[in-house]
Design an enzyme around this catalytic site. Structure first.
Site, short mmCIF file in Angstrom:
data_model
loop_
_atom_site.label_atom_id
_atom_site.label_comp_id
_atom_site.label_asym_id
_atom_site.label_seq_id
_atom_site.Cartn_x
_atom_site.Cartn_y
_atom_site.Cartn_z
N ARG A 1 -20.77 10.48 13.33
CA ARG A 1 -21.57 9.61 14.22
C ARG A 1 -21.34 8.12 13.99
NH1 ARG A 1 -24.89 13.74 12.77
NH2 ARG A 1 -25.14 15.29 14.41
N LYS B 1 -13.97 -1.60 22.93
CA LYS B 1 -13.69 -0.43 23.78
C LYS B 1 -12.71 0.46 23.04
CE LYS B 1 -14.20 -1.71 28.61
NZ LYS B 1 -13.46 -1.90 29.86
N GLU C 1 -1.42 -9.25 29.93
CA GLU C 1 -2.88 -9.38 29.71
C GLU C 1 -3.26 -10.85 29.55
OE1 GLU C 1 -4.80 -6.92 30.28
OE2 GLU C 1 -4.15 -5.04 29.35
N LYS D 1 -11.86 -13.47 25.89
CA LYS D 1 -12.39 -12.10 25.78
C LYS D 1 -13.74 -12.10 25.08
CE LYS D 1 -11.58 -7.39 25.57
NZ LYS D 1 -10.71 -6.26 25.48
N GLU E 1 -20.18 -3.64 29.96
CA GLU E 1 -19.54 -3.63 31.28
C GLU E 1 -20.49 -3.24 32.41
OE1 GLU E 1 -15.29 -2.44 31.33
OE2 GLU E 1 -15.79 -1.42 33.20
N ARG F 1 -18.00 -8.08 32.66
CA ARG F 1 -16.87 -7.53 31.90
C ARG F 1 -15.88 -6.80 32.81
NH1 ARG F 1 -16.60 -4.74 25.86
NH2 ARG F 1 -14.35 -4.51 25.89
N ASN G 1 -10.93 -5.95 34.12
CA ASN G 1 -10.17 -4.82 34.69
C ASN G 1 -9.30 -5.25 35.87
OD1 ASN G 1 -11.42 -3.09 32.87
ND2 ASN G 1 -13.17 -2.78 34.22
N HIS H 1 -6.26 -3.31 36.95
CA HIS H 1 -6.28 -2.05 36.20
C HIS H 1 -6.49 -0.81 37.07
CE1 HIS H 1 -6.24 -4.58 32.72
NE2 HIS H 1 -6.44 -3.59 31.88
N HIS I 1 -3.70 1.47 36.21
CA HIS I 1 -3.89 2.78 35.56
C HIS I 1 -3.26 3.88 36.42
CE1 HIS I 1 -7.55 1.67 32.80
NE2 HIS I 1 -6.41 1.22 32.35
N HIS J 1 1.40 -0.02 29.64
CA HIS J 1 0.13 -0.54 30.16
C HIS J 1 0.27 -1.96 30.71
CE1 HIS J 1 -4.18 -1.02 30.56
NE2 HIS J 1 -4.10 -2.15 29.88
P1 NAD Z 1 1.25 0.58 21.71
O1 NAD Z 1 0.16 0.59 20.73
O2 NAD Z 1 1.78 1.87 22.20
O3 NAD Z 1 2.45 -0.28 21.11
C1 NAD Z 1 3.64 -0.36 21.86
C2 NAD Z 1 4.85 0.07 21.01
O4 NAD Z 1 5.12 -0.95 20.06
C3 NAD Z 1 4.62 1.35 20.21
O5 NAD Z 1 5.80 2.09 20.20
C4 NAD Z 1 4.33 0.84 18.80
O6 NAD Z 1 4.70 1.75 17.81
C5 NAD Z 1 5.18 -0.40 18.74
N1 NAD Z 1 4.74 -1.44 17.84
C6 NAD Z 1 3.48 -1.86 17.62
N2 NAD Z 1 3.48 -2.92 16.80
C7 NAD Z 1 4.78 -3.18 16.50
C8 NAD Z 1 5.41 -4.18 15.73
N3 NAD Z 1 4.74 -5.18 15.16
N4 NAD Z 1 6.77 -4.13 15.61
C9 NAD Z 1 7.47 -3.16 16.25
N5 NAD Z 1 6.92 -2.21 17.02
C10 NAD Z 1 5.58 -2.24 17.15
O7 NAD Z 1 0.86 -0.26 23.03
P2 NAD Z 1 0.13 -1.66 23.26
O8 NAD Z 1 0.85 -2.31 24.38
O9 NAD Z 1 -0.10 -2.40 22.01
O10 NAD Z 1 -1.32 -1.20 23.76
C11 NAD Z 1 -1.47 -0.47 24.97
C12 NAD Z 1 -2.72 0.35 24.88
O11 NAD Z 1 -3.85 -0.52 24.73
C13 NAD Z 1 -3.00 1.18 26.11
O12 NAD Z 1 -3.36 2.48 25.72
C14 NAD Z 1 -4.17 0.49 26.78
O13 NAD Z 1 -4.96 1.37 27.51
C15 NAD Z 1 -4.88 -0.08 25.60
N6 NAD Z 1 -5.73 -1.24 25.90
C16 NAD Z 1 -7.02 -1.21 25.46
C17 NAD Z 1 -7.84 -2.30 25.67
C18 NAD Z 1 -9.23 -2.31 25.10
O14 NAD Z 1 -10.00 -3.21 25.42
N7 NAD Z 1 -9.58 -1.37 24.25
C19 NAD Z 1 -7.37 -3.42 26.36
C20 NAD Z 1 -6.04 -3.41 26.80
C21 NAD Z 1 -5.22 -2.31 26.58
N1 GLY Z 2 -9.58 -4.50 28.65
C1 GLY Z 2 -10.82 -4.33 29.34
C2 GLY Z 2 -12.02 -4.59 28.52
O1 GLY Z 2 -11.96 -4.81 27.33
O2 GLY Z 2 -13.11 -4.57 29.04
#
Ligand code: NAD
Ligand code: GLY
Length: 350
Positions: A120, A142, A184, A220, A230, A234, A238, A241, A245, A257
């Site tokens: 939890r 998130k 982003e 942010k 949200e 917030r 998106n 998105h 998505h 993404h």
């Molecule tokens: P990711 O985490 O898949 O990283 C992209 C690639 O880069 C992966 O293969 C990873 O292994 C590699 N990598 C990471 N750091 C590295 C480094 N320093 N050197 C070499 N390789 C490295 O993708 P991302 O673009 O970081 O994140 C995308 C994800 O984030 C999506 O799932 C998206 O939905 C999510 N997201 C979430 C929020 C939120 O608010 N929670 C906001 C935006 C995006």
């Molecule tokens: N990336 C969307 C959010 O954090 O709300």
């Protein structure tokens, strides 16, 4: 080191600077009571950085466990999430221990969701290693995994206790993964800060990383501080998105993404101009920003395919969905659409 405070339901700092991974232990000790930490990372980031993170934690008095999952959005799913939880349980992690998410947004979202739900809820810290994770996903609480039906459909709001962003880690990013973070960044500027866009357009981003990450985190943090769960503003985060998505899903996550959001911003703005929600000329600015940073502007899918994917989006509220459009550059608004409206919006987007 630059520090930005996030004032959500719990307040926490985001530390940004070169070489900070070697200070993980000392910084984390200020944020969590526990001295036992499960580090979750992926198969690309682990070999590059987990050794330094564990060494720093151990130097500060933590005992560490390391869990590594196969890199990639296709692994941001219930199966990997469940394996992380089982790893925690097998190693008798307790609610008074903590988790560190070391990696990009996939790691942060998934380890964060595991931390939110294991017993939890246990404390966690974010150690973002992509430009996208540093500028967006590590901040705001998130957490999620994808389901067969779509992106981020199972998740929780669970704020980290601290974010430690070592900007040196971006030196090992591919050009494409760096560009995901640029998308982003452009989004933050388009929805909130016209002057930031004016700064970005002529800038060499690789030379301005600390300032750009800082401004992203400030934007942010301000949004999350105002509307953590949200219910209103917030939603502006998106922008791009809903159709972004849909593009990710249609591509079976081969379109990343950030790249999908880049196309999604163009599509949403084209539809918004055609339907009268955004003034003429807005699309031109969005396209120029994408082109300036080598981001895509063309959608490889039909309106029907996008509509089918988007109509399952989690942002759908009963029979309607809020899409984000630009009232002007630097200012966003939402438009509530019923399903016929979403179909018309999607058709106008292409
Ligand atoms: P990711 O985490 O898949 O990283 C992209 C690639 O880069 C992966 O293969 C990873 O292994 C590699 N990598 C990471 N750091 C590295 C480094 N320093 N050197 C070499 N390789 C490295 O993708 P991302 O673009 O970081 O994140 C995308 C994800 O984030 C999506 O799932 C998206 O939905 C999510 N997201 C979430 C929020 C939120 O608010 N929670 C906001 C935006 C995006
Ligand atoms: N990336 C969307 C959010 O954090 O709300």
């Amino acid at each position: 080191m630059i520090s930005v405070q996030v004032n959500a339901s719990s307040a926490y700092p985001v530390h940004i600077g070169a070489g900070l991974l070697d200070q993980t232990g000392g910084l984390a000790a200020q944020a969590v009571k526990s001295r036992r930490c499960a580090v979750v990372t992926d198969s690309t980031v682990g070999p590059l950085y987990a050794g330094r993170v564990c060494a720093s934690l151990e130097k500060a008095g933590f005992s560490t466990l390391l869990y590594t999952f196969p890199a990639g959005e296709q692994n941001k799913n219930i199966t990997t999430y469940s394996k992380i939880l089982e790893f925690f349980a097998q190693n008798r992690l307790t609610r008074s221990d903590c988790v560190a998410a070391l990696g990009g947004g996939v790691t942060g979202d998934m380890a964060g969701f595991a931390a939110a739900t294991y017993q939890r809820g246990v404390d966690y810290i974010q150690l973002p290693t992509t430009f996208l994770a540093a500028s967006d996903s590590s901040v705001g609480g998130k957490t999620a995994v994808d389901l067969e039906a779509g992106k981020n459909l199972a998740g929780a709001f669970w704020q980290p206790k601290m974010v430690i962003c070592d900007t040196d880690t971006f030196s090992t990013l591919s050009t494409e993964t760096f560009a995901d973070g640029v998308a982003e960044t452009v989004k933050h500027a388009l929805i909130k800060d016209r002057e930031f866009l004016d700064f970005l357009m002529p800038a060499d981003l690789r030379q301005s990383i600390p300032q750009v990450v800082r401004r992203n985190v400030e934007i942010k943090a301000a949004v999350v501080g105002e509307d953590e769960f949200e219910r209103g503003t917030r939603k502006f985060l998106n922008f791009g998105h809903t159709l972004g998505h849909a593009i990710e899903k249609c591509s079976s996550y081969r379109v990343t993404h950030g790249h999908a959001v880049a196309i999604g911003m163009v599509l949403a703005t084209r539809a918004a101009e055609r339907l009268g929600y955004s003034p003429a000329g807005t699309l031109d600015t969005v396209i120029k920003a994408n082109q300036r940073f080598g981001l895509p502007i063309e959608c490889p899918y039909t309106a029907q395919a996008l509509y089918d994917a988007a109509s399952g989006d989690k942002k759908r509220d009963g029979g309607s969905i809020d899409v984000v459009v630009l009232e002007e550059i630097g200012k966003a608004k939402t438009v509530r659409l019923d399903m016929d409206g979403l179909r018309a919006f999607t058709e106008a987007a292409l």
